[in-house]
Design a protein around this motif. Structure first.
Motif, PDB file in Angstrom:
ATOM      1  N   VAL A   1       0.874  -0.993  -0.496  1.00  0.00           N
ATOM      2  CA  VAL A   1       0.410  -0.028  -0.195  1.00  0.00           C
ATOM      3  C   VAL A   1       1.097   1.421   0.255  1.00  0.00           C
ATOM      4  O   VAL A   1       1.864   1.698   0.581  1.00  0.00           O
ATOM      5  CB  VAL A   1      -0.702  -0.062   1.632  1.00  0.00           C
ATOM      6  CG1 VAL A   1      -1.408   1.250   1.560  1.00  0.00           C
ATOM      7  CG2 VAL A   1      -1.892  -1.280   1.227  1.00  0.00           C
ATOM      8  N   GLY A   2       0.727   2.098  -1.615  1.00  0.00           N
ATOM      9  CA  GLY A   2       1.154   3.208  -1.083  1.00  0.00           C
ATOM     10  C   GLY A   2       1.105   4.058  -1.691  1.00  0.00           C
ATOM     11  O   GLY A   2       0.489   4.143  -2.367  1.00  0.00           O
ATOM     12  N   SER A   3       2.128   5.035  -1.986  1.00  0.00           N
ATOM     13  CA  SER A   3       1.778   6.608  -2.915  1.00  0.00           C
ATOM     14  C   SER A   3       2.596   6.480  -4.226  1.00  0.00           C
ATOM     15  O   SER A   3       3.773   5.952  -4.431  1.00  0.00           O
ATOM     16  CB  SER A   3       2.683   7.518  -1.887  1.00  0.00           C
ATOM     17  OG  SER A   3       1.907   7.813  -1.091  1.00  0.00           O
ATOM     18  N   GLY A   4       2.099   6.842  -4.968  1.00  0.00           N
ATOM     19  CA  GLY A   4       2.369   6.616  -7.073  1.00  0.00           C
ATOM     20  C   GLY A   4       1.735   5.662  -7.508  1.00  0.00           C
ATOM     21  O   GLY A   4       0.802   5.036  -7.481  1.00  0.00           O
ATOM     22  N   PRO A   5       2.552   5.196  -8.414  1.00  0.00           N
ATOM     23  CA  PRO A   5       2.078   4.690  -9.715  1.00  0.00           C
ATOM     24  C   PRO A   5       2.312   3.216  -8.935  1.00  0.00           C
ATOM     25  O   PRO A   5       3.065   3.253  -8.494  1.00  0.00           O
ATOM     26  CB  PRO A   5       2.593   5.104 -11.224  1.00  0.00           C
ATOM     27  CG  PRO A   5       3.645   5.562 -10.602  1.00  0.00           C
ATOM     28  CD  PRO A   5       3.510   6.578  -8.872  1.00  0.00           C
ATOM     29  N   ALA A   6       1.618   2.061  -9.726  1.00  0.00           N
ATOM     30  CA  ALA A   6       1.681   0.813  -9.379  1.00  0.00           C
ATOM     31  C   ALA A   6       3.335   0.740  -9.728  1.00  0.00           C
ATOM     32  O   ALA A   6       3.822  -0.275  -9.370  1.00  0.00           O
ATOM     33  CB  ALA A   6       0.535  -0.018  -9.698  1.00  0.00           C
ATOM     34  N   SER A   7       3.706   1.303 -11.054  1.00  0.00           N
ATOM     35  CA  SER A   7       5.084   0.864 -11.308  1.00  0.00           C
ATOM     36  C   SER A   7       6.054   1.182 -10.373  1.00  0.00           C
ATOM     37  O   SER A   7       7.427   0.547 -10.321  1.00  0.00           O
ATOM     38  CB  SER A   7       5.240   1.531 -12.577  1.00  0.00           C
ATOM     39  OG  SER A   7       6.143   3.273 -12.192  1.00  0.00           O
ATOM     40  N   ARG A   8       5.568   2.314  -9.594  1.00  0.00           N
ATOM     41  CA  ARG A   8       6.353   2.153  -8.904  1.00  0.00           C
ATOM     42  C   ARG A   8       6.798   2.027  -7.233  1.00  0.00           C
ATOM     43  O   ARG A   8       7.405   1.049  -6.516  1.00  0.00           O
ATOM     44  CB  ARG A   8       6.282   3.755  -7.713  1.00  0.00           C
ATOM     45  CG  ARG A   8       6.981   4.428  -6.255  1.00  0.00           C
ATOM     46  CD  ARG A   8       6.209   5.493  -6.058  1.00  0.00           C
ATOM     47  NE  ARG A   8       7.708   5.791  -4.928  1.00  0.00           N
ATOM     48  CZ  ARG A   8       6.894   5.914  -3.372  1.00  0.00           C
ATOM     49  NH1 ARG A   8       5.759   5.297  -3.755  1.00  0.00           N
ATOM     50  NH2 ARG A   8       7.993   6.508  -2.524  1.00  0.00           N
ATOM     51  N   LEU A   9       5.968   1.035  -7.295  1.00  0.00           N
ATOM     52  CA  LEU A   9       5.493  -0.693  -5.808  1.00  0.00           C
ATOM     53  C   LEU A   9       5.794  -1.695  -6.339  1.00  0.00           C
ATOM     54  O   LEU A   9       6.029  -2.257  -4.754  1.00  0.00           O
ATOM     55  CB  LEU A   9       4.041  -0.574  -5.832  1.00  0.00           C
ATOM     56  CG  LEU A   9       3.109   1.494  -4.938  1.00  0.00           C
ATOM     57  CD1 LEU A   9       2.153   1.532  -4.603  1.00  0.00           C
ATOM     58  CD2 LEU A   9       4.581   2.094  -4.041  1.00  0.00           C
TER      59      LEU A   9
END
Length: 426
Positions: A182-190
């Motif tokens: 669970v995070g901030s930003g696009p799925a590519s970042r995570l």
């Protein structure tokens, strides 16, 4: 908590309890005494919050919106964003508790908000389906106004609230069978965190053989400041920390809903192997806390997490523990196993203490094997009966030295100090 250095990584994971602390409410007096009218409004708010929780679980945006006084206000728009964030999470449970009156609003503020406005302190609990074996608590303050015969929510800024994972801006969720990110930003970042989580679960399970669920939840803010807010800590306290395992213990002494909260700025400074160590280290804490029932000294818990974190990398110990060994060569090395204060980033440089703990646990594994190390740890960290008191961590560990390893804590400490001196000379 994972402490970092430039280069590979010097890591350790510290666990903080699920925070309920909140900022002092903006108020002018003590809560009003209970009256029939007060009981009636609290009962009405309970009904409203049950409807709100049901709307969250059903992903019913219209039902959720109906609990708001003005969905187009700043508060209303923030709440609709909160609803959208909650809808992205795999919620298993979500419920509010009984509201309690918070200190009364000042007259000027009450006039601004609306008729019969009052502030309620509201707690709640939730779990993530497929990842949590228990529930987590949260708390907020909600300002309530009367509209005709009904009550509606008008604000959440008249008291303190500890930010939750659904408060992350630009929230995105990615998941696998073993990891939820669970995070901030696009799925590519995570997705890189998802890979690290999956690999960490596999590595931990190869060493820590006690049943633990084999799941990890990673919370990935965009900045260190957002990380500190998630933990309810001062922003300056996380500079040495790459990640923290956060959660509360249940009545049986086990954790069932831990979160690994990442400091993305610290993690970005590490090489790929260092990032692997951080996430594996934290996942070790998740596994151990889910399957043991009493605390152990920090040197043992942090040393175990580093032992698993570094396992399989083949890194020379003298390289990883270089800062500690420099102190040993200068005659400024430790004289005892690290104490709790040695792991406090607010008061000291913590990397050498993590080195020291890691080398102590590694020495146990050298002599007794990985399985012997796990037996030693579980003996120290497990109640014989659920009715037994947890006892003193140092005394419990001393008993494990005697019963499992056939030695004493003082004898082991002498051997460990000799090992440090030998390693420093190598």
């Amino acid at each position: 908590m994972a402490a970092t250095l430039a280069g590979v990584a010097v890591l350790a994971a510290g666990c903080s309890s699920d925070p309920a602390a909140v900022a002092p409410p903006a108020a002018s007096s003590s809560p009003a005494p209970t009256t029939p009218d007060a009981l009636a409004r609290e009962s009405a708010l309970s009904d409203l919050l049950r409807a709100r929780a049901a709307a969250v679980l059903a992903r019913d945006r219209a039902g959720f919106t109906a609990t708001l006084d003005n969905p187009r206000s700043g508060f209303g728009l923030r709440q609709l964003e909160l609803f959208d964030n909650l809808s992205r999470l795999p919620l298993g449970t979500f419920a509010y508790g009984t509201p309690e009156p918070a200190p009364s609003l000042a007259a000027e503020r009450a006039a601004q908000v609306g008729p019969d406005a009052w502030v309620a302190r509201v707690s709640g609990r939730y779990s993530l389906a497929g990842y949590d074996a228990g529930q987590r608590s949260f708390e907020t303050h909600l300002t309530v106004v009367r509209r005709g015969s009904a009550w509606r929510l008008a604000d959440d800024s008249d008291g303190g609230s500890q930010p939750q994972l659904w408060d992350l801006p630009d929230l995105t969720v990615v998941r696998s069978r073993t990891t939820l990110v669970v995070g901030s930003g696009p799925a590519s970042r995570l997705r890189e965190y998802l890979r690290l989580g999956d690999e960490a679960v596999a590595r931990v399970s190869r060493v820590w053989t006690q049943p633990w669920g084999s799941r990890v939840v990673l919370v990935v803010p965009r900045t260190a400041a957002q990380m500190s807010r998630q933990l309810g800590q001062d922003a300056g306290s996380v500079g040495q920390v790459a990640a923290v395992t956060d959660g509360s213990l249940g009545a049986d002494g086990r954790a069932g809903a831990d979160r690994v909260v990442v400091n993305p700025e610290a993690l970005a400074r590490l090489q790929p192997a260092g990032r692997r160590v951080v996430i594996t280290h934290e996942t070790t804490h998740v596994a151990v806390r889910a399957s043991t029932t009493r605390p152990v000294p920090l040197w043992l818990s942090e040393g175990m997490a580093d032992y698993v974190g570094y396992s399989g990398l083949g890194l020379p110990r003298a390289r990883v523990a270089a800062e500690l060994l420099e102190r040993v060569r200068a005659g400024q090395g430790p004289t005892a196993l690290p104490s709790e204060g040695d792991f406090d980033p607010a008061t000291t440089t913590i990397a050498p203490s993590y080195n020291a703990a890691w080398l102590a646990v590694s020495l146990i594994a050298d002599r007794h094997g990985s399985k012997g190390l796990v037996r030693f740890y579980t003996h120290a960290a497990t109640l014989e009966s659920a009715q037994d008191p947890p006892g003193d961590p140092a005394a419990n560990t001393e008993a494990a030295f005697r019963d499992v390893l056939g030695t004493t804590g003082s004898a082991f400490t002498r051997d460990w100090l000799g090992y440090l001196r030998a390693l420093a000379r190598s």
